[in-house]
Scaffold this motif. Structure first.
Motif, short mmCIF file in Angstrom:
data_model
loop_
_atom_site.label_atom_id
_atom_site.label_comp_id
_atom_site.label_asym_id
_atom_site.label_seq_id
_atom_site.Cartn_x
_atom_site.Cartn_y
_atom_site.Cartn_z
N VAL A 34 33.80 44.66 50.88
CA VAL A 34 33.06 44.03 49.79
C VAL A 34 33.04 44.88 48.52
O VAL A 34 32.60 44.42 47.47
CB VAL A 34 31.62 43.69 50.25
N PRO A 176 29.18 39.76 48.29
CA PRO A 176 30.47 39.36 47.71
C PRO A 176 30.30 38.91 46.26
O PRO A 176 29.20 38.56 45.83
CB PRO A 176 30.91 38.19 48.61
N ILE A 208 35.35 38.28 48.30
CA ILE A 208 35.58 39.62 48.84
C ILE A 208 36.67 40.30 48.02
O ILE A 208 37.84 39.87 48.05
CB ILE A 208 35.99 39.55 50.33
N ASP A 317 29.84 32.49 55.72
CA ASP A 317 30.98 33.34 55.36
C ASP A 317 32.20 32.44 55.26
O ASP A 317 32.66 31.86 56.25
CB ASP A 317 31.20 34.42 56.41
#
Length: 477
Positions: A34, A176, A208, A317
């Protein structure tokens, strides 16, 4: 030093730390790749005087040897012998730092901090002693500890009940990139894509930095996804298992929860997850959910009018959802793979859920778009499951409860073209508002808000139904 994209609040905090004139113990945590290390190395105006990174699954001897090499590098190349223990190691570090601290502000950086604390190594007690007996008294010292295992950092450092209790002076949970920061980052790397293409990339891999770094100028979103996700050498082709096993010592249960949530886009309760994953109903399930939440893989949403006991967990995610839906077990590989998926129902369900998840992560941008940035709000979800056949059910995936006696009922629709409201959908929307008002007994004004990619094509056909229209543009602000 390189330019740090976005991270406005984090850069302001690092600047404040650098100028505080006090001993600082800074804990930084966030998921793998990250950008934590990059932020530390490039977020200060001063260079780091000593940097040491733990080695994953290394022995105590290997960690100490690595530490001696870091000391040697910081000392200018004069070979330094491997310390016999962590207590000795920190004594050696003191000798290195003392003359530096007498002259100027000094930054010390321990990366992958959880990996250093190997079983029976004595590292954490030695570190506690180092900070409490010496480092905390050095007003020129900035000591940064950083780790990808967010749950470990919170449990062992931030919520420490021993020698580090209340010793952390600052903490940064690095998330992120937002989609706006993603756009800025790619522009700096000479990648020029329109917002719809950027949105598709974000839906597949999230914000990311290490993933985004693989994107090359001149490629379309489909080409990027093909190369990174559907070729054997693509970074994201087999990142999934590496991702979870690098963060959690016993990752299979974490993966089981993620897999279960991937099948339920609308979320699952704690008890539903316990049943689906054959977990015990005690503290272990709570620990797993906490670790996944703190690491940024899942999010918790409390339904409107309910308490934390009724919380729903969702997989948020982007990469995990994309991997489980399309990459894992896919027989199709190579150029053109992604475009083959787009006409199918799997793509439609995935894109809808992924777009909803991104909207939920960009609430501040949506509030700004609505014009209520300065209004106190609470965000929740809501669903009513009828108990009788004569009743109507309803589900709301984003509800913004405002302190000015209004509620925005948000409908999120991902589409390649302006979204068209059909008669059946218009009836469904009217019913949703009615059921919500009847079941919740709310006296607040309800504003139906449409959040779409390119806007609503025919909202004037249903006057008074849609009170506010937002497009994907607001997410980039």
């Amino acid at each position: 030093m390189e330019l740090v994209t976005g991270r406005v609040e984090e850069k302001l905090l690092l600047n404040k730390i650098e100028k505080s004139g006090e001993a600082e113990l800074v804990a930084i945590f966030g998921r793998r790749r990250v950008g934590k290390t990059f932020l530390v190395r490039n977020g200060f105006t001063k260079r780091i005087s000593f940097e040491f990174s733990g080695i994953h699954h290394a022995t105590l001897s290997q960690q100490l040897e690595n530490f001696s090499m870091a000391l040697t590098n910081a000392a200018g190349g004069l070979p330094i012998a491997k310390p016999e223990s962590w207590l000795k190691a920190f004594e050696m570090l003191k000798q290195l730092l003392d003359p530096l601290l007498n002259k100027d502000r000094t930054i010390v950086f321990f990366d992958e901090f959880p990996w250093i604390d190997t079983p029976r190594s004595g590292f954490l007690p030695a570190f506690e002693n180092f900070w409490n007996s010496w480092a905390s008294q050095k007003k020129n010292l900035i000591l940064i500890i950083c780790g990808s295992a967010a749950s470990w950092m919170i449990k062992k450092v931030i919520n420490n009940r021993g020698g580090l209790h209340n010793r952390v002076t600052r903490r940064i949970r690095l998330l992120p990139f937002t989609i706006g920061e993603t756009s800025e980052y790619l522009r700096q790397r000479k990648v020029r894509l329109d917002k719809y293409q950027l949105l598709q990339i974000y839906m597949a891999m999230g914000g990311i930095p290490q993933y985004l770094k693989e994107i090359e100028p001149g490629e379309s979103a489909a080409q990027i996804i093909d190369r990174l996700c559907f070729t054997k050498d693509g970074l994201l082709f087999d990142e999934f298992r590496n991702l979870y096993h690098s963060l959690f010592d016993s990752a299979q249960n974490h993966i089981d929860i993620v897999r279960a949530l991937a099948k339920k886009g609308k979320g699952m309760s704690r008890n539903e997850l316990i049943d689906a994953c054959n977990l015990t109903s005690g503290g272990y399930a709570t620990q797993l959910l906490s670790e996944l939440t703190e690491s940024g893989f899942i999010s918790t949403y409390i339904p409107f009018g309910k308490t934390i006991k009724d919380a729903l967990f969702k997989l948020t995610d982007e990469y995990s959802l994309f991997y489980l839906k399309f990459i894992e077990g896919s027989k199709a590989t190579g150029p053109g793979t992604w475009l083959r998926f787009t006409p199918g129902n799997s793509w439609k369900s995935w894109s809808g859920n992924a777009f909803e998840s991104i909207c939920m992560k960009h609430i501040s941008q949506i509030k700004k778009g609505i014009g209520i940035a300065d209004v106190y709000t609470e965000v929740s979800v809501w669903r009513h499951q009828p108990k009788e056949k004569t009743e109507k059910g309803a589900q709301i995936d984003l509800l913004i409860d405002r302190n000015d006696a209004c509620i925005n009922i948000c409908e999120m629709k991902f589409s390649e073209y302006p979204f068209e409201i059909g008669k059946a959908y218009a009836t469904e929307l009217e019913s949703k508002l009615t059921v919500f008002q009847q079941q919740t007994k709310t006296r607040k004004t309800l504003f139906l808000t449409m959040m779409t990619t390119y806007g609503v094509k025919n909202s004037l056909n249903y006057p008074g139904l849609v009170q506010k229209e937002l497009t994907m543009d607001v997410l980039f602000n």
